[in-house]
Scaffold this motif. Sequence first.
Motif, PDB file in Angstrom:
ATOM      1  N   ALA A   1       0.830  -1.202   0.000  1.00  0.00           N
ATOM      2  CA  ALA A   1       0.000   0.000   0.000  1.00  0.00           C
ATOM      3  C   ALA A   1       0.862   1.248   0.000  1.00  0.00           C
ATOM      4  CB  ALA A   1      -0.909   0.000   1.224  1.00  0.00           C
ATOM      5  N   GLY A   2       0.395   2.263  -0.712  1.00  0.00           N
ATOM      6  CA  GLY A   2       1.093   3.544  -0.762  1.00  0.00           C
ATOM      7  C   GLY A   2       0.272   4.647  -0.129  1.00  0.00           C
ATOM      8  N   GLU A   3       0.027   5.706  -0.882  1.00  0.00           N
ATOM      9  CA  GLU A   3      -0.681   6.884  -0.386  1.00  0.00           C
ATOM     10  C   GLU A   3      -2.116   6.557   0.041  1.00  0.00           C
ATOM     11  OE1 GLU A   3      -2.613  10.943  -2.396  1.00  0.00           O
ATOM     12  OE2 GLU A   3      -1.304   9.617  -3.558  1.00  0.00           O
ATOM     13  N   GLU A   4      -2.511   7.082   1.196  1.00  0.00           N
ATOM     14  CA  GLU A   4      -3.868   6.856   1.693  1.00  0.00           C
ATOM     15  C   GLU A   4      -4.866   7.726   0.931  1.00  0.00           C
ATOM     16  OE1 GLU A   4      -6.449   6.811   5.882  1.00  0.00           O
ATOM     17  OE2 GLU A   4      -4.418   7.662   5.835  1.00  0.00           O
ATOM     18  N   ILE A   5      -6.020   7.151   0.620  1.00  0.00           N
ATOM     19  CA  ILE A   5      -7.132   7.891   0.029  1.00  0.00           C
ATOM     20  C   ILE A   5      -8.277   7.790   1.031  1.00  0.00           C
ATOM     21  CG2 ILE A   5      -8.627   8.196  -1.983  1.00  0.00           C
ATOM     22  CD1 ILE A   5      -6.653   6.627  -3.625  1.00  0.00           C
ATOM     23  N   SER A   6      -8.324   8.748   1.936  1.00  0.00           N
ATOM     24  CA  SER A   6      -9.226   8.651   3.090  1.00  0.00           C
ATOM     25  C   SER A   6     -10.688   8.570   2.701  1.00  0.00           C
ATOM     26  CB  SER A   6      -9.001   9.839   4.037  1.00  0.00           C
ATOM     27  OG  SER A   6      -9.177  11.064   3.343  1.00  0.00           O
ATOM     28  N   GLU A   7     -11.083   9.292   1.637  1.00  0.00           N
ATOM     29  CA  GLU A   7     -12.498   9.283   1.269  1.00  0.00           C
ATOM     30  C   GLU A   7     -12.945   7.930   0.733  1.00  0.00           C
ATOM     31  OE1 GLU A   7     -10.283  11.230  -2.277  1.00  0.00           O
ATOM     32  OE2 GLU A   7     -10.146  11.137  -0.084  1.00  0.00           O
ATOM     33  N   LEU A   8     -11.986   7.054   0.365  1.00  0.00           N
ATOM     34  CA  LEU A   8     -12.309   5.714  -0.116  1.00  0.00           C
ATOM     35  C   LEU A   8     -11.990   4.637   0.913  1.00  0.00           C
ATOM     36  CD1 LEU A   8     -10.963   5.911  -3.796  1.00  0.00           C
ATOM     37  CD2 LEU A   8     -13.315   6.216  -3.006  1.00  0.00           C
ATOM     38  N   ASN A   9     -11.497   5.061   2.092  1.00  0.00           N
ATOM     39  CA  ASN A   9     -11.088   4.101   3.129  1.00  0.00           C
ATOM     40  C   ASN A   9     -10.067   3.099   2.605  1.00  0.00           C
ATOM     41  OD1 ASN A   9     -12.847   5.143   5.166  1.00  0.00           O
ATOM     42  ND2 ASN A   9     -14.560   4.087   4.174  1.00  0.00           N
ATOM     43  N   GLY A  10      -9.178   3.595   1.748  1.00  0.00           N
ATOM     44  CA  GLY A  10      -8.192   2.699   1.172  1.00  0.00           C
ATOM     45  C   GLY A  10      -6.890   3.399   0.846  1.00  0.00           C
ATOM     46  N   PHE A  11      -6.042   2.704   0.112  1.00  0.00           N
ATOM     47  CA  PHE A  11      -4.707   3.197  -0.247  1.00  0.00           C
ATOM     48  C   PHE A  11      -4.457   2.931  -1.727  1.00  0.00           C
ATOM     49  CE2 PHE A  11      -4.647   1.907   4.170  1.00  0.00           C
ATOM     50  CZ  PHE A  11      -3.939   2.901   4.819  1.00  0.00           C
ATOM     51  N   ARG A  12      -3.705   3.817  -2.346  1.00  0.00           N
ATOM     52  CA  ARG A  12      -3.210   3.516  -3.688  1.00  0.00           C
ATOM     53  C   ARG A  12      -2.243   2.329  -3.587  1.00  0.00           C
ATOM     54  NH1 ARG A  12      -4.123   6.698  -7.960  1.00  0.00           N
ATOM     55  NH2 ARG A  12      -5.073   8.743  -7.595  1.00  0.00           N
ATOM     56  N   VAL A  13      -2.272   1.480  -4.569  1.00  0.00           N
ATOM     57  CA  VAL A  13      -1.373   0.326  -4.584  1.00  0.00           C
ATOM     58  C   VAL A  13      -0.033   0.739  -5.171  1.00  0.00           C
ATOM     59  CG1 VAL A  13      -0.956  -1.948  -5.579  1.00  0.00           C
ATOM     60  CG2 VAL A  13      -3.218  -1.378  -4.663  1.00  0.00           C
ATOM     61  N   ARG A  14       1.026   0.516  -4.397  1.00  0.00           N
ATOM     62  CA  ARG A  14       2.376   0.830  -4.878  1.00  0.00           C
ATOM     63  C   ARG A  14       2.873  -0.265  -5.814  1.00  0.00           C
ATOM     64  NH1 ARG A  14       5.514   2.613  -0.113  1.00  0.00           N
ATOM     65  NH2 ARG A  14       4.545   4.619  -0.622  1.00  0.00           N
ATOM     66  N   ARG A  15       2.623  -1.503  -5.424  1.00  0.00           N
ATOM     67  CA  ARG A  15       3.064  -2.613  -6.283  1.00  0.00           C
ATOM     68  C   ARG A  15       2.442  -3.921  -5.792  1.00  0.00           C
ATOM     69  NH1 ARG A  15       9.216  -4.042  -4.163  1.00  0.00           N
ATOM     70  NH2 ARG A  15       8.835  -3.482  -1.976  1.00  0.00           N
ATOM     71  N   PHE A  16       2.375  -4.874  -6.701  1.00  0.00           N
ATOM     72  CA  PHE A  16       1.985  -6.237  -6.377  1.00  0.00           C
ATOM     73  C   PHE A  16       3.252  -7.079  -6.291  1.00  0.00           C
ATOM     74  CE2 PHE A  16      -1.941  -4.566  -7.955  1.00  0.00           C
ATOM     75  CZ  PHE A  16      -2.945  -5.295  -7.327  1.00  0.00           C
ATOM     76  N   LYS A  17       3.310  -7.950  -5.295  1.00  0.00           N
ATOM     77  CA  LYS A  17       4.472  -8.817  -5.124  1.00  0.00           C
ATOM     78  C   LYS A  17       3.999 -10.265  -5.153  1.00  0.00           C
ATOM     79  CE  LYS A  17       8.110  -7.625  -4.181  1.00  0.00           C
ATOM     80  NZ  LYS A  17       9.270  -7.334  -5.073  1.00  0.00           N
ATOM     81  N   GLU A  18       4.677 -11.065  -5.950  1.00  0.00           N
ATOM     82  CA  GLU A  18       4.305 -12.476  -6.014  1.00  0.00           C
ATOM     83  C   GLU A  18       4.756 -13.210  -4.750  1.00  0.00           C
ATOM     84  OE1 GLU A  18       2.390 -14.546  -8.085  1.00  0.00           O
ATOM     85  OE2 GLU A  18       1.721 -12.513  -8.472  1.00  0.00           O
ATOM     86  N   LYS A  19       4.453 -14.487  -4.692  1.00  0.00           N
ATOM     87  CA  LYS A  19       4.738 -15.292  -3.503  1.00  0.00           C
ATOM     88  C   LYS A  19       6.207 -15.153  -3.102  1.00  0.00           C
ATOM     89  CE  LYS A  19       1.156 -18.484  -5.011  1.00  0.00           C
ATOM     90  NZ  LYS A  19       0.840 -19.827  -5.533  1.00  0.00           N
ATOM     91  N   PRO A  20       6.468 -14.672  -1.873  1.00  0.00           N
ATOM     92  CA  PRO A  20       7.843 -14.400  -1.456  1.00  0.00           C
ATOM     93  C   PRO A  20       8.530 -15.620  -0.830  1.00  0.00           C
ATOM     94  CG  PRO A  20       6.336 -13.668   0.236  1.00  0.00           C
ATOM     95  CD  PRO A  20       5.484 -14.258  -0.875  1.00  0.00           C
ATOM     96  N   ASP A  21       9.844 -15.507  -0.644  1.00  0.00           N
ATOM     97  CA  ASP A  21      10.557 -16.530   0.123  1.00  0.00           C
ATOM     98  C   ASP A  21      10.297 -16.271   1.611  1.00  0.00           C
ATOM     99  OD1 ASP A  21      12.514 -14.626   1.208  1.00  0.00           O
ATOM    100  OD2 ASP A  21      13.385 -14.627  -0.806  1.00  0.00           O
ATOM    101  N   PRO A  22      10.623 -17.208   2.490  1.00  0.00           N
ATOM    102  CA  PRO A  22      10.283 -17.063   3.914  1.00  0.00           C
ATOM    103  C   PRO A  22      10.829 -15.798   4.567  1.00  0.00           C
ATOM    104  CG  PRO A  22      10.861 -19.336   3.441  1.00  0.00           C
ATOM    105  CD  PRO A  22      11.162 -18.561   2.197  1.00  0.00           C
ATOM    106  N   ASP A  23      12.086 -15.432   4.286  1.00  0.00           N
ATOM    107  CA  ASP A  23      12.664 -14.238   4.912  1.00  0.00           C
ATOM    108  C   ASP A  23      11.944 -12.972   4.458  1.00  0.00           C
ATOM    109  OD1 ASP A  23      14.480 -15.706   6.350  1.00  0.00           O
ATOM    110  OD2 ASP A  23      16.099 -15.496   4.886  1.00  0.00           O
TER     111      ASP A  23
END
Length: 361
Positions: free
Chosen positions: A160-182
């Motif tokens: 999540a990036g910048e908050e959009i309070s009137e939508l009760n949400g956030f702009r999406v900065r990026r999508f990340k695929e399945k990560p390694d454990p660390d």
Amino acid sequence: MMDTHFYAVIMAGGGGTRLWPLSRKDTPKQLLKIIKDKSLFRIALNRLRGLFDFDHIYVVTVEEQIAKLRKEAPELPLQNYLIEPMPKGTASVVGMAAAYLQKIDPDAVMAVLTADHVIENVPYFQDLLIEARIAAKQGFLVTLGIEPTFPATGYGYIEAGEEISELNGFRVRRFKEKPDPDTAKGYLKSDSFYWNSGMFIWSVATILDEFSKQMPELYKKLLLIQARIQEDHQIGGITDIWETIRPQTIDYGIMEGASEVVVLPAPGLDWNDVGSWDSLFAILEADKDGNIQLARHVVNVDSVDILIQSTDEEKMIAVVGLKDLVIVDNKNTLLICKRGETEKIRQVIKKIKEKGLNNYL
């Protein structure tokens, strides 16, 4: 009052191989009655009651599953089943549904949902969809983000990036695929990362515009499919078009490259993806020793944190001194897997196919 331009699209065509050997070609995951003696598909439909009329709920599936799905949901009109001729990824599935809805209602807003989620807080879920619909009407691509509770490596993540309070949400900065454990542990410590629920809400005009920009080759084929929608809203044969589509997911094909994407955090949704045998430990009630029994006759001596499933009501299963195992007995197959490693069932399926033993799938 229900919004007549708001539609639900349930993706229900997959086989659910990670729940093999209970999930098979003739009993796909969405038809399994693991939870509350109802199929996952029926549960998915039930949580839409009051928000969508049945004629505003569409199901994308494969032809061989329609009869069984209709038996589970006789209320859905036959024309509300959109047939995917063969698996080509979620981008084509979503695109076909969007093209179809645009033809029958150019002002349509669609909620893309799946048939294999468990959501306990249904009133909150419906409230989120209503909030998401408002954002979608403003031209945003909306996704629901699940607050991580452990460093999952089997889920994709949303930053999540910048908050959009009137939508009760956030702009999406990026999508990340399945990560390694660390990496997953790092995401868990941050308050900026959410699990990707795989649920999306957008207007058909907005998503088709994204297809035209980011996947122009697929977009042209979607227009060809749209042209075959008949006056009775049935789609004519599209296999010849579908065969030429290159497989891609909606996440890679559209979401990662889109700019106007918003994530609505969903704390308290009580969401689980029934994606593997491991996931059932978070959904089903265990006994005092952490065991889950999905078999009629079990004798347990000093075994803890195991799941036992069997479809044979005459078979007695005895377990002695076991720990952290998943044991699944179904017809001509037996699975014994270490808990925490059931994601590797995909590798089992691959090896079975390589050996040509398709009667076990």
